[in-house]
Design a protein around this motif. Structure first.
Motif, PDB file in Angstrom:
ATOM      1  N   ILE A   3       0.841  -1.191   0.000  1.00 36.73           N
ATOM      2  CA  ILE A   3       0.000   0.000   0.000  1.00 36.73           C
ATOM      3  C   ILE A   3       0.874   1.237   0.000  1.00 36.73           C
ATOM      4  CG2 ILE A   3      -1.585   1.328   1.451  1.00 36.73           C
ATOM      5  CD1 ILE A   3      -2.994  -1.197   2.135  1.00 36.73           C
ATOM      6  N   VAL A   4       0.543   2.171  -0.864  1.00 36.43           N
ATOM      7  CA  VAL A   4       1.316   3.403  -0.960  1.00 36.43           C
ATOM      8  C   VAL A   4       0.613   4.489  -0.169  1.00 36.43           C
ATOM      9  CG1 VAL A   4       2.213   2.789  -3.224  1.00 36.43           C
ATOM     10  CG2 VAL A   4       0.126   4.130  -3.074  1.00 36.43           C
ATOM     11  N   LEU A  96      -1.407   7.114   5.677  1.00 37.46           N
ATOM     12  CA  LEU A  96      -1.496   5.660   5.626  1.00 37.46           C
ATOM     13  C   LEU A  96      -0.154   4.983   5.860  1.00 37.46           C
ATOM     14  CD1 LEU A  96      -3.810   3.718   5.286  1.00 37.46           C
ATOM     15  CD2 LEU A  96      -3.376   3.684   2.821  1.00 37.46           C
ATOM     16  N   ASP A  97       0.942   5.711   5.618  1.00 39.59           N
ATOM     17  CA  ASP A  97       2.256   5.117   5.846  1.00 39.59           C
ATOM     18  C   ASP A  97       2.784   5.403   7.251  1.00 39.59           C
ATOM     19  OD1 ASP A  97       2.632   7.799   5.480  1.00 39.59           O
ATOM     20  OD2 ASP A  97       4.223   7.619   3.976  1.00 39.59           O
ATOM     21  N   VAL A 123      -8.761   1.919  -2.778  1.00 40.23           N
ATOM     22  CA  VAL A 123      -8.759   3.282  -3.306  1.00 40.23           C
ATOM     23  C   VAL A 123      -9.149   4.258  -2.208  1.00 40.23           C
ATOM     24  CG1 VAL A 123      -9.298   2.553  -5.659  1.00 40.23           C
ATOM     25  CG2 VAL A 123     -11.159   3.131  -4.089  1.00 40.23           C
ATOM     26  N   ASP A 124      -8.849   5.551  -2.442  1.00 41.00           N
ATOM     27  CA  ASP A 124      -9.276   6.590  -1.510  1.00 41.00           C
ATOM     28  C   ASP A 124     -10.519   7.284  -2.047  1.00 41.00           C
ATOM     29  OD1 ASP A 124      -8.442   8.375  -3.460  1.00 41.00           O
ATOM     30  OD2 ASP A 124      -6.677   9.063  -2.364  1.00 41.00           O
ATOM     31  N   VAL A 253     -10.040  10.340   9.558  1.00 46.70           N
ATOM     32  CA  VAL A 253     -10.453  10.804   8.234  1.00 46.70           C
ATOM     33  C   VAL A 253      -9.907   9.887   7.135  1.00 46.70           C
ATOM     34  CG1 VAL A 253     -10.296  12.699   6.574  1.00 46.70           C
ATOM     35  CG2 VAL A 253     -10.636  13.200   9.004  1.00 46.70           C
ATOM     36  N   THR A 254      -8.654   9.494   7.247  1.00 46.47           N
ATOM     37  CA  THR A 254      -8.050   8.626   6.237  1.00 46.47           C
ATOM     38  C   THR A 254      -8.816   7.328   6.111  1.00 46.47           C
ATOM     39  OG1 THR A 254      -5.852   9.567   6.610  1.00 46.47           O
ATOM     40  CG2 THR A 254      -5.945   7.401   5.561  1.00 46.47           C
ATOM     41  N   VAL A 255      -9.115   6.721   7.239  1.00 47.15           N
ATOM     42  CA  VAL A 255      -9.822   5.436   7.243  1.00 47.15           C
ATOM     43  C   VAL A 255     -11.235   5.597   6.691  1.00 47.15           C
ATOM     44  CG1 VAL A 255     -10.660   3.549   8.698  1.00 47.15           C
ATOM     45  CG2 VAL A 255      -8.439   4.583   9.160  1.00 47.15           C
TER      46      VAL A 255
END
Length: 279
Positions: A3-4, A96-97, A123-124, A253-255
């Motif tokens: 995952i990037v 995410l990293d 995907v985001d 928020v990312t999740v």
């Protein structure tokens, strides 16, 4: 496979400089909910909701979050509502990293890898591809190198005339499905980046339609239980049903903006072909 990290932080779509009252009113009207209905949902009164919306009353932090929850406001925009009300953001936005995301990242990697040989990707909110398994890589053979330069975008890869579009045998139906999906998201999230992406991919030319069975040797039609993605690969037509998974009650928020899309083989011929690749 790994995952990037996502791209730059996506800004809130909530207009800056507006008080929380007009912003909440905007979300309420967009959701087509009356002040009375919202008050009943949030265990409040229509009078109090009216006072909040007109600026006569400043809502507590708890009330802002409660109203946002009942209006199904996206997590990113809940932070913006809190800021407009004079409070600190409630939800972090962790890259995410970041090491704290190791368990999540590794879990998603195991999930999509375990789905092989069937395609799966992560995907985001704007369809940037954060991870993909070898099933996806297989389908991307022949796609223009310009579309494979990071950051990859799933909508561009699918609908661009130098992407998968010429090989999608039911392109018009699949295109309509994807555009309708994006329209629903834009209506819910009011995302300007997503709207810009929609306008871009909606303007792509539609390739000439081919018969789905033209390359499969005249196999009998299959009664599909959902709209399939029918795509040519290696001289045959493969059929997949798409499923999208998101996280329940995200606290980041990312999740909240992550989605895992998996492609289930839609007919026995596709199952047999994909299994032959790993046998």
């Amino acid at each position: 496979m790994s995952i990037v990290a996502a791209g730059p932080t996506r800004p809130s779509t909530t207009p800056a400089g507006k008080g929380v009252g007009p912003l909440l009113r905007g979300w309420r009207e967009q959701r087509r909910v009356s002040q009375l209905e919202l008050a009943l949902r949030a265990d409040s009164s229509a009078r109090h909701i009216s006072f909040i919306e007109t600026g006569r009353s400043r809502p507590s932090e708890e009330m802002v979050l409660r109203l946002a929850e009942h209006l199904d406001v996206p997590v990113r925009e809940r932070n913006a509502l809190l800021l407009a009300a004079g409070y600190a953001p409630h939800y972090p936005e962790t890259p995410l990293d970041d090491p704290s995301m190791d368990a999540l990242r590794q879990g998603m990697e195991r999930l999509i890898q375990g789905y092989e040989p069937y395609p799966a990707l992560v995907v985001d909110a704007t369809y940037t591809v954060l991870a993909a398994n070898r099933g996806i890589t297989m389908l991307l053979e022949g796609v223009s190198e310009s579309l494979l330069t990071p950051p990859l975008n799933a909508m561009r890869l699918t609908l661009h005339p130098e992407g998968l579009a010429p090989r999608i045998r039911n392109h018009r139906e699949w295109r309509d499905h994807l555009l309708a999906q994006m329209e629903r998201q834009i209506a819910l999230d009011r995302s300007e980046p997503l709207r810009a992406l929609y306008e871009e991919v909606a303007a792509y030319p539609v390739p000439e339609q081919e018969q789905a069975g033209e390359l499969d040797g005249g196999v009998e039609p299959v009664p599909y239980f959902a709209l399939p993605l029918q795509i040519e690969h290696g001289g045959r037509v493969l059929s997949f049903i798409s499923s999208i998974s998101t996280f329940n009650t995200p606290m980041d928020v990312t999740v909240a903006e992550l989605a895992i899309e998996t492609f289930l083989p839609a007919d026995p011929a596709t199952v047999k072909y994909l299994q032959s690749l790993v046998s």
